[in-house]
Design an enzyme around this catalytic site. Structure first.
Site, short mmCIF file in Angstrom:
data_model
loop_
_atom_site.label_atom_id
_atom_site.label_comp_id
_atom_site.label_asym_id
_atom_site.label_seq_id
_atom_site.Cartn_x
_atom_site.Cartn_y
_atom_site.Cartn_z
N CYS A 300 0.82 -1.22 0.00
CA CYS A 300 0.00 0.00 0.00
C CYS A 300 0.84 1.26 0.00
CB CYS A 300 -0.88 0.07 1.24
SG CYS A 300 -1.91 -1.35 1.45
N SER A 320 2.78 -8.05 -2.38
CA SER A 320 1.42 -8.29 -2.85
C SER A 320 1.25 -7.59 -4.19
CB SER A 320 0.43 -7.73 -1.83
OG SER A 320 -0.83 -7.55 -2.45
N GLU A 362 3.83 7.71 -7.30
CA GLU A 362 3.08 6.49 -7.61
C GLU A 362 2.04 6.74 -8.71
OE1 GLU A 362 0.06 5.22 -4.79
OE2 GLU A 362 0.77 3.17 -4.89
N GLU A 367 2.43 1.82 -15.26
CA GLU A 367 1.67 0.57 -15.14
C GLU A 367 0.36 0.76 -14.37
OE1 GLU A 367 4.65 1.20 -13.88
OE2 GLU A 367 4.90 0.39 -11.85
#
Lengths: 579, 167
Positions: A300, A320, A362, A367
């Site tokens: 996160c 993850s 981010e 992507e």
């Protein structure tokens, strides 16, 4: 332990051995001025603002001077006040004094001391000034050395707290500046964009890249449908910018404020936090059942993710694949919501309000997009939103409490606690437990993963599984934990890592707390208490019980980790060079 | 072997020596200084790839290596010329016009103070007191001392060191 007795300004004090004169003075209500001092992080006695008279030949720096028995300390003689003033005047002589437009005006430690000590900018030491180019190439952090006082607090935060070390003193003497090797822009270094250097800076030399203009532009563009989402940690911090006590819970006012400045839809990243839990808990269980890579580590925190990609690329398979909550929300706003509302995704702009400067980086990752559209179009920090609200003349503290908009505005207590270290782990365990056992979890609190210990560990029994979990916050602590794993000292299954100490509540985009307040209270603790309070006040406290999440799966995504969920909500990572 | 191959071989050899120096000092307190000094004597200066190798080898941040390398004037970040000029800017030389001579050196050589000429012949440095105040203003070229300088003498002095131009 025997206490040490001493006298400070004629007042008797009794403190533990090893206490500094600075702390001892504080215990009897005397605040000795400081600039380079940041408790536990930067204690180097460099700026000489905290000088005191202990009867020796020269004045001593109180921040690094331990108390000794029967010491007699004077903290405010004419000689001391003169020395401090001279120090300030010397600092000012090469400081860019554009206070009026400075983001740190009225929250600047240098400005405050000048006011308190009566130092005017009278050019007493007028002479050569260092002139530096402002580094504004990073998407997250702006470095303006014209305002830097070379106190090294940012250097210590980057090296000691975060174990990143991309800035340090360069050169010598008057020409010393804080910079990266070969004076490279932060954007060309291994900087993880966490913004802990901004939190450490006493002045305006470090600040977030300001994206408020971009957001104002979106808001005034009639062709754009602008959707906003604030992160969990914002609601227990933004009140501070309006003079409310640290950690005040202002969720309803925040929703109202966002609506007032013109956002077309006010959704909640907490909703997406619940969604992240659904995806992440099921990803974890899938890895356990199918012999996937363990320990699985949460993804996160974009500061942590870039740290992993740069310094520990061997752990990339452990990350993850879940996108972070606001990115999940962005992807869904431009698909699920667009469909429901009948709006072309191209006409939608998603703005995230985050406690984080790394989220700006981010959001620009190629992507994290879908069909040529970035999931999130702009990220502003808690501080930037506060500036926008002030600019718009909104009296935040007088706003009524309002709700977030339906469809993606409902959240559970599990989503709320994402903002504190251990929160994601606790939320995931609440859902994983019920998914595996089919039983109702009676005691929702996993106290073992709460609190501010740097690395927390626990073993949780879920049905037949004994799950070894660990939680680390700050990338410095993360590196300690990962090194232990590499040496084979830990057998873990599931790890939560947050890039900032204390988690998002103490993120690089949060309201800045001056060093002398930080020495007394930990904002991470106070703000986290606000989040845990909100969790307790919620009727629904488990992500999988969020009615809007259930609806999302039944009407749009199907199952957690479904093909569609993978397409929209999951991502991949890239190893990055360290030098 | 071609010139490029020779250069490549020398460079590999230099990095092997650096690796040995790093191995020698690794784990010591304050290993960075001696390793930087050895690197300077191996390469003649400490360029970026050498500093990166030291940072990796000693497991210290590159920021620290660069900070130390820029703090001490003994470390050169750029390749140094064949001849090192040190113009004294100590107090005695300064009051007797050392700055003017330094400016003349800089313009004659077309190089900024602290840098090397494009042809690699000279590096121009300003130094602290050389201890020859009686001869102020003073400069040194390599191990030779030149005293009681006037700026008009500079071209002739430099000419002695310049390589004859290939005709």
């Amino acid at each position: 332990m025997e206490k040490i007795k001493l006298t400070i300004d004629g007042v008797a004090a009794e403190v533990d051995p090893g206490t500094t004169v600075l702390e001892a003075a504080r215990s009897i209500g005397v605040r000795i001025p400081t600039l380079c001092y940041l408790k536990g992080v930067n204690e180097i006695g460099a700026c000489r603002m905290c000088v005191v008279d202990v009867g020796g030949r020269a004045l001593q720096a109180a921040c690094v001077l331990p108390v000794s028995p029967n010491m007699t300390v004077k903290t405010s003689t004419p000689e001391i006040r003169e020395a401090r003033k001279t120090n300030l005047e010397l600092l000012l002589s090469t400081h860019d004094k554009k206070c009026l437009s400075c983001t740190r005006s009225q929250n600047c430690e240098l400005q405050r001391l000048c006011k308190e000590l009566g130092v005017e900018d009278d050019d007493r030491f007028k002479g050569v000034q260092n002139v530096y180019e402002v580094d504004d190439l990073s998407p997250s952090i702006v470095r303006d050395n014209n305002k830097c006082i070379v106190c090294r607090r940012c250097v210590a935060a980057c090296a000691k707290v975060q174990n990143v070390s991309v800035i340090g003193p360069v050169g010598r003497g008057f020409k010393t500046q804080i910079a990266s090797p070969w004076s490279k822009s932060l954007s060309e270094t291994a900087c993880i964009n966490c913004g802990q250097c901004i939190q450490a800076c006493p002045v305006g030399a470090l600040r977030e890249k300001d994206d408020t203009d971009e957001v104002w532009k979106l808001l005034s563009d009639p062709t754009k449908h602008v959707v906003v989402q604030p992160a969990p940690a914002v609601r227990v911090a933004i009140g501070e910018e309006f003079g409310m006590p640290m950690g005040s819970r202002v969720t309803g006012k925040l929703a109202a404020a966002l609506r007032r400045i013109g956002f077309d839809r006010v959704f909640d990243t907490d909703f997406a936090a619940d969604l992240t839990i659904m995806e992440e808990a099921h990803e974890f269980l899938h890895r356990v059942k199918n012999g996937g890579v363990l320990p699985m580590i949460t993804s996160c925190s974009p500061g942590w993710v870039k740290y992993c990609e740069t310094f520990y690329p061997e752990f990339i398979p452990n990350l993850s694949t879940c996108k972070s909550p606001h990115e999940m929300a962005g992807a869904l706003i431009k698909s699920y919501y667009a469909q429901k509302a009948g709006i072309d995704p191209k006409d939608i702009a998603v703005v995230s309000v985050m406690p984080c400067t790394a989220k700006k980086f981010e959001a620009k990752r190629p992507e994290l997009s879908n069909g040529g559209l970035q999931d999130v179009d702009a990220v502003i920090t808690t501080r930037e939103l506060a500036r926008m609200l002030k600019e718009a003349g909104i009296e935040f503290e007088r706003l009524p409490d309002e709700d977030f908009d339906p469809l993606m505005g409902e959240s559970t207590g599990a989503g709320v606690i994402f903002g504190a270290t251990g929160g994601v782990m606790e939320a995931a365990l609440r859902t994983a437990y019920e998914a595996v056992t089919g039983e109702t979890l009676e005691r929702l609190e996993f106290k073992g993963v709460r609190g501010l210990d740097g690395i927390k560990e626990d073993t949780i029994h879920i049905g037949d599984l004994d799950v070894n979990v660990a939680v680390a916050h700050s990338t410095g602590m993360a590196s300690k934990l990962l090194d232990m794993i590499k040496r084979g000292e830990k057998q873990l299954h599931f790890i939560e890592i947050m890039g900032c100490p204390g988690g998002c509540v103490n993120g690089g985009g949060q309201p800045i707390v001056p060093a002398d307040v930080r020495a007394q209270v930990n904002p991470a603790q106070v703000r986290a208490a606000g989040l845990y309070g909100e969790d307790e006040s919620k009727a629904v406290r488990k992500s999988h019980e969020n009615p809007e999440i259930k609806k999302l799966y039944s009407e749009f995504l199907g199952e957690p980790n479904s093909h569609k969920a993978h397409e929209l909500l999951h991502t991949h990572y890239t190893a990055r060079p360290q030098y | 072997m071609t010139d490029t191959e020779i250069k490549q071989a020398t460079r590999e050899d230099q990095f092997a020596k650096l690796a040995a120096a790093i191995q020698n000092h690794k784990g010591e307190r304050g290993a960075l200084m001696p390793v930087l000094q050895e690197a300077q004597s191996i390469f003649g200066f400490v360029p970026q790839d050498v500093q990166v190798a030291i940072a990796k080898g000693l497991d210290v941040p590159l920021t620290e290596v660069y900070g130390v390398a820029t703090f001490y004037s003994q470390f050169a970040l750029e390749e140094r010329g064949e001849h090192i000029i040190g113009m004294c800017l100590g107090t005695a030389c300064y009051v007797r016009g050392a700055q003017k001579i330094l400016d003349r050196l800089s313009s004659e050589l077309d190089v900024k103070v602290g840098h090397s000429t494009k042809d690699g012949q000279f590096t121009l440095n300003a130094t602290r007191c050389l201890g020859a105040c009686g001869l102020a203003p003073v400069m040194m070229i390599d191990d030779e001392v030149y005293g009681r300088l006037t700026s008009d003498e500079i071209p002739a002095i430099l000419a002695k060191y310049r390589e004859p131009k290939a005709s």
